[in-house]
Design an enzyme around this catalytic site. Structure first.
Site, PDB file in Angstrom:
ATOM      1  N   TYR A 107       1.782   1.863  -1.625  1.00  0.00           N
ATOM      2  CA  TYR A 107       1.312   1.059  -0.196  1.00  0.00           C
ATOM      3  C   TYR A 107      -0.166   1.785  -0.025  1.00  0.00           C
ATOM      4  CZ  TYR A 107       1.066  -1.935   3.447  1.00  0.00           C
ATOM      5  OH  TYR A 107       0.659  -3.125   4.208  1.00  0.00           O
ATOM      6  N   ARG A 160      -7.410 -10.841   5.561  1.00  0.00           N
ATOM      7  CA  ARG A 160      -7.930  -9.468   5.824  1.00  0.00           C
ATOM      8  C   ARG A 160      -6.997  -8.519   5.486  1.00  0.00           C
ATOM      9  NH1 ARG A 160      -5.861  -5.874   9.930  1.00  0.00           N
ATOM     10  NH2 ARG A 160      -4.921  -5.462   7.928  1.00  0.00           N
ATOM     11  N   LYS A 178       4.873  -4.228   1.047  1.00  0.00           N
ATOM     12  CA  LYS A 178       5.443  -3.808   2.451  1.00  0.00           C
ATOM     13  C   LYS A 178       7.114  -4.056   2.509  1.00  0.00           C
ATOM     14  CE  LYS A 178       3.501  -3.574   6.426  1.00  0.00           C
ATOM     15  NZ  LYS A 178       2.125  -3.601   7.345  1.00  0.00           N
ATOM     16  N   GLU A 249       1.380 -10.958   7.956  1.00  0.00           N
ATOM     17  CA  GLU A 249       0.683  -9.746   7.801  1.00  0.00           C
ATOM     18  C   GLU A 249      -0.696 -10.136   7.219  1.00  0.00           C
ATOM     19  OE1 GLU A 249       2.068  -6.863   7.644  1.00  0.00           O
ATOM     20  OE2 GLU A 249       0.484  -5.928   6.663  1.00  0.00           O
ATOM     21  N   ASP A 250      -1.589  -9.141   7.692  1.00  0.00           N
ATOM     22  CA  ASP A 250      -2.959  -9.121   7.153  1.00  0.00           C
ATOM     23  C   ASP A 250      -3.724 -10.602   7.296  1.00  0.00           C
ATOM     24  OD1 ASP A 250      -2.786  -6.503   6.716  1.00  0.00           O
ATOM     25  OD2 ASP A 250      -3.208  -6.406   4.690  1.00  0.00           O
ATOM     26  N   ASP A 272       2.821  -7.291  12.400  1.00  0.00           N
ATOM     27  CA  ASP A 272       3.032  -6.011  12.256  1.00  0.00           C
ATOM     28  C   ASP A 272       1.443  -5.221  12.654  1.00  0.00           C
ATOM     29  OD1 ASP A 272       4.246  -3.440  11.504  1.00  0.00           O
ATOM     30  OD2 ASP A 272       2.817  -3.387   9.908  1.00  0.00           O
ATOM     31  N   ASP A 273       0.454  -6.081  12.007  1.00  0.00           N
ATOM     32  CA  ASP A 273      -1.008  -5.529  12.323  1.00  0.00           C
ATOM     33  C   ASP A 273      -1.233  -5.337  13.903  1.00  0.00           C
ATOM     34  OD1 ASP A 273      -1.619  -5.695   9.332  1.00  0.00           O
ATOM     35  OD2 ASP A 273      -1.481  -7.769  10.065  1.00  0.00           O
ATOM     36  N   ASN A 412      -8.041   1.778   7.348  1.00  0.00           N
ATOM     37  CA  ASN A 412      -7.648   1.801   5.851  1.00  0.00           C
ATOM     38  C   ASN A 412      -8.343   0.978   4.953  1.00  0.00           C
ATOM     39  OD1 ASN A 412      -5.251   3.334   6.653  1.00  0.00           O
ATOM     40  ND2 ASN A 412      -4.000   1.493   7.183  1.00  0.00           N
TER      41      ASN A 412
END
Ligand code: NAI
Length: 555
Positions: A107, A160, A178, A249-250, A272-273, A412
């Site tokens: 990760y 993203r 993930k 996600e993202d 989750d973000d 990150n």
């Protein structure tokens, strides 16, 4: 679920039909050199393997020797993913036994590099790729997935990826990584995990020009056609699979907030973000306040970055403050934001809807230092993706108004962190309570070791997923994330706090995930969202669901 076959049972039953070379090429059932003499006879493997039967522990030793010998983290990533493609049980054994060492490889930060290079290091496909041209046949595409009953889908449109921006279909490394963490950290069976990339194009000029790019070389779909595609996807998932969590996600924040709002009351979904980050940062703040003194809501918190992560964290903090007796207006008033234009204040006319609840009456400034001096926050939380933005004067100003300044540089990967652990500790003469998004090594300062916290969502989402799966909850709610945050904070001991550690040691993650899953399932039972009866011993039931990566006898 107890009456159903677990993922492991399905795998074993399937093995009865798979033999010979086909079995060696089946990553779910393959054991490589660990196939026993009896299995080699029964399953047509005699001669197809070197003669010496080796234990899984020996295999782990070989893998770790090879991984450690590689010359770069990207090479280590490639070696581990190749192992995952050959032998999932061994991959997870290696991962579970060496989580601290390998998390940064599978990760963040290495997965970021892997996504940037994804097309160039591509070896074998994993997961499902669904593109705009699949409109009208998405259910058929989903039916091509070989495992009948996935319980969790992680889906991205690649816009993203971490703090790296639009990586199009090359963002697939994120759902894959993930989901590996769901299995490693919370024991969700690998065959229950389905990574999906919705390839809706990319605006990344480098990818558009790269002949090796694996995605559709087209500009991004936007507006109504995009929304229709997502709608078809969500509907198809509902019709093809039974009970599946859909984790967005993202996605870029223009879509992430919208999609969460649109689907959270319709399907079992979360982002989750937004929510996972909110919970992990809230847990970190609750622990940090045990070091610095004071209660949440007594003083201001300043966020640098007002996107998915920042707003997600603030929403979670507001919920906690309200729970502790503050009004929502007062609670929101404690959360201040800076975005790329400056301080988020009432007088601004350029604010996106998600920022407006946090636009307070105050003079405008573009300058972070001036904002810190004016607001005197107990904590600054970097979620901007802008590296080195917590400069020495900013940290000095935090140290001037706090005995133990709380400094979270969460962006990150490591290259995007607002400051380093070393800067935070040395500039505050060892007084900072620091957490980052990507890992930093402990820092020795004036004879004391300071252990930076890693505000890693992997503390939260695997346990949340396990809890939702265990009770077959119909929805994933904010209340579950609050419960998860509190459960995580409770895992931090006085000895942890002594060294500045505001999260439990990652090596304990499987136990932590059981606690979180139990807390999440309790919320589902309390709210009438669970679809299976409550077992007498919920923690034991949750633990029994966990996949343990040990070989089973296949004869
Ligand atoms: P986003 O794109 O939704 O938001 C970024 C925000 O930063 C926007 O509000 C933007 O206006 C602001 N920003 C950009 N340049 C700025 C500048 N010069 N000054 C002040 N603000 C500026 O992105 P998201 O999802 O909120 O993620 C942000 C960062 O947080 C990323 O690096 C991501 O990797 C990291 N993150 C870390 C997590 C963790 O550690 N657990 C979890 C989720 C995200």
């Amino acid at each position: 679920m107890s009456s159903e076959r677990s993922g492991r049972d399905q795998a074993t039953a399937q093995a009865a039909f798979t033999r010979g070379v086909k079995l060696l090429h089946d990553p779910v059932r393959n054991k490589g050199t660990a196939f026993t003499e009896a299995e080699r006879d029964a399953l047509g493997l005699r001669g197809l393997l070197p003669p010496r039967v080796q234990s899984q522990d020996l295999q782990v030793m070989r893998v770790m020797g090879n991984v450690r010998n590689k010359s770069s983290d990207l090479e280590r990533y490639i070696a581990l993913i190749s192992l995952q493609d050959r032998n999932e049980t061994l991959f997870y054994r290696v991962l579970v036994d060496h989580l601290d060492e390998l998390m940064p490889i599978i990760y963040t930060p290495t997965v970021g590099k892997a996504c940037q290079e994804f097309a160039h290091i591509f070896r074998r496909p994993r997961g499902l790729y669904i593109c705009a041209d699949d409109k009208g046949r998405m259910a058929d595409v989903l039916r091509n997935w070989p495992h009948p009953d996935p319980r969790i889908i992680v889906v991205t449109d690649g816009e993203r990826i971490l703090g790296l921006g639009d990586l199009g279909a090359d963002g697939m490394g994120i759902p894959i990584g993930k989901l590996s963490l769901y299995t490693a950290c919370a024991g969700i069976h690998p065959t229950w995990c389905l990574p999906i990339t919705l390839d809706v194009g990319t605006e990344n000029e480098t990818l558009l020009a790269d002949p090796l790019y694996i995605g559709v070389q087209r500009r991004r779909l936007r507006g109504a056609p995009y929304d229709e595609l997502i709608e078809e996807f969500v509907t198809a998932v509902q019709s093809v699979f039974r009970h599946t969590i859909v984790q967005f996600e993202d996605f870029a924040n223009i879509n992430a907030f919208r999609l969460l709002a649109k689907y959270r009351d319709r399907i079992c979904t979360f982002d989750d973000d937004i929510q996972g980050t909110g919970a992990v940062a809230l847990a970190g703040l609750l622990s940090a306040l045990r070091i610095s003194g004071g209660r949440i809501g007594e003083r201001n918190v300043l966020f640098f970055g007002a996107g998915e992560a920042g707003i997600g964290i603030a929403d979670m903090m507001v919920a906690e403050m309200v729970d502790q007796g503050l009004s929502e207006t007062v609670a929101r008033g404690r959360c201040w934001f800076m975005d790329s234009k400056g301080l988020v204040v009432e007088s601004r006319t350029d604010l996106a809807p998600h920022k407006r609840p946090y636009a307070h009456a105050h003079g405008f400034t573009r300058d972070l230092l001036a904002a810190v001096q004016a607001l005197r926050p107990v904590a600054i939380i970097g979620v901007s993706g802008v590296p080195a933005s917590f400069t020495r004067p900013v940290i000095d100003a935090m140290a001037a108004c706090n005995e133990r300044p709380i400094i979270f540089a969460l962006s990150n990967p490591t290259s995007k962190a607002e400051c380093t652990a070393e800067q935070a500790y040395t500039w505050t003469e060892g007084r900072a309570v620091f957490a980052s998004g990507s890992p930093f090594a402990p820092v020795e300062y004036r004879g004391r070791s300071h252990v930076p916290g890693q505000g890693n969502n992997a503390y939260i989402f695997p346990g949340v997923g396990l809890g939702v799966i265990a009770c077959e909850s119909q929805r994933v709610t904010d209340e579950m994330f609050s419960a998860a945050a509190r459960a995580l904070a409770q895992e931090v001991s006085a000895a942890d706090l002594e060294t500045g550690r505001i999260f439990p040691a990652f090596a304990r993650i499987r136990d932590v995930s059981v606690r979180i899953a139990t807390a999440v399932a309790e919320v589902a039972y309390r709210r009438g969202l669970a679809r299976v009866p409550r077992p007498d011993d919920l923690p034991a039931y949750v633990r029994a669901l966990m996949f343990e990566p040990r070989y089973e006898n296949l004869t």
